[in-house]
Design an enzyme around this catalytic site. Structure first.
Site, PDB file in Angstrom:
ATOM      1  CB  SER A 259       1.573   7.256   2.632  1.00 13.67           C
ATOM      2  OG  SER A 259       0.530   6.328   2.869  1.00 13.67           O
ATOM      3  CG  MET A 260      -2.952  10.105  -0.877  1.00 13.00           C
ATOM      4  SD  MET A 260      -4.272  11.063  -0.079  1.00 13.00           S
ATOM      5  CE  MET A 260      -3.353  12.597   0.290  1.00 13.00           C
TER       6      MET A 260
END
Length: 298
Positions: A82-83
């Protein structure tokens, strides 16, 4: 996680938004012997709770690239979810700019960096933010406790909100594609990124690109760490046999020193502090170090 020996390849893991290094412990258990495993601890959470949060992905990548210097006695592979995938990408860019080619960049559950964030959640109220965490969680009920436990919410949500702000403010700076292979991974039912969106990472490397789709949602990797590790082990081994021996001969690198001990007894064990499932596993921990092994401060 599992400190490596001088000259060995190492895997560096980047947590998702709101996450902490401890979320990768189970994955580390399945990485092949002979590969050191490290995880980044972002400022403002866990053992770095007293440090200021950093709402900028590129600034985090600047710090992390410098902090990785002691690990450059062997080749590095980067894994981000994700991030963390975007931060890993930006870190790989910085390493390449310094003459260091990553073995493989593994990007999980994240759209390509050239695609802007679709939603603006950082400035919403706590209820909206918690609803988003419930939408992404494998067990939404485990996150719902944030609605009734104000002390826990006060500890967890600032880091989550900070990370959403960092994601939403990130602006991709066009540049040369990476030279290393890129491997994309995602859950078939991920509500955040579809497989065709993940496939657009192929434009960010001049090397090979592979895509792996697993059963599950955004946090599909929690339920199948062995299968994820198999992809990572294969990617590290294939890249190492194909190219890294030449690179090792071409570059003289510093050696890695003795691994540091955990900062506290709880860090070496489960550092969840009795939190519910998603929180306990470092998914949304309450501010970046390299967890375990050499840990240079910024």
């Amino acid at each position: 996680m599992r400190p490596g020996r001088p000259g060995q390849p190492a895997l560096v893991c980047f947590p998702p938004g709101g996450g902490a290094a401890g979320g990768y412990r189970e994955l580390a258990n399945h990485i092949t012997e002979g590969v050191g495993v490290y995880a980044v601890q972002y400022p403002g959470r866990r053992d770095r709770i007293g440090e200021a949060l950093i709402p900028c992905l590129t600034e985090l990548a600047d710090h992390i690239a410098m902090a990785l210097a002691p690990l450059l006695g062997g080749e590095l592979a980067l894994f981000g979810h994700s991030m963390g995938a975007t931060i890993a990408f930006e870190t790989a860019r910085r390493l390449e700019a310094r003459g260091r080619t990553t073995i493989t960049l593994f990007v999980s559950g994240r759209t390509a960096p050239s695609e802007p964030a679709a939603d603006r959640l950082a400035d919403t109220g706590d209820a909206t933010l918690i609803a988003e965490l419930e939408r992404l969680a494998n067990d939404p009920a485990s996150v719902a406790v944030l609605r009734t436990n104000s002390a826990l919410a006060a500890a967890v949500l600032p880091a989550v909100r900070n990370d959403y702000l960092a994601i939403e403010n990130y602006v991709y700076a066009p540049g040369d594609p990476l030279r290393c292979p890129v491997v994309g991974l995602t859950g078939a039912d991920d509500p955040v990124v579809a497989p065709d969106q993940l496939a657009r990472w192929r434009t960010h490397t001049s090397g090979s690109f592979d895509l792996h789709i697993f059963p599950g949602s955004h946090f599909y990797l929690d339920a199948q760490p062995a299968a994820i590790a198999q992809v990572i082990n294969s990617g590290i081994g294939a890249a190492d046999s194909a190219s890294t021996n030449v690179h090792k001969r071409a570059v003289s690198l510093p050696r890695v020193g003795k691994a540091a001990q955990p900062d506290s007894p709880s860090e070496g064990a489960d550092d969840g502090y009795g939190l519910p499932n998603e929180l306990r596993h470092g998914r949304f921990g309450p501010a970046s170090h390299i967890a375990r092994g050499n840990r240079p401060r910024w």
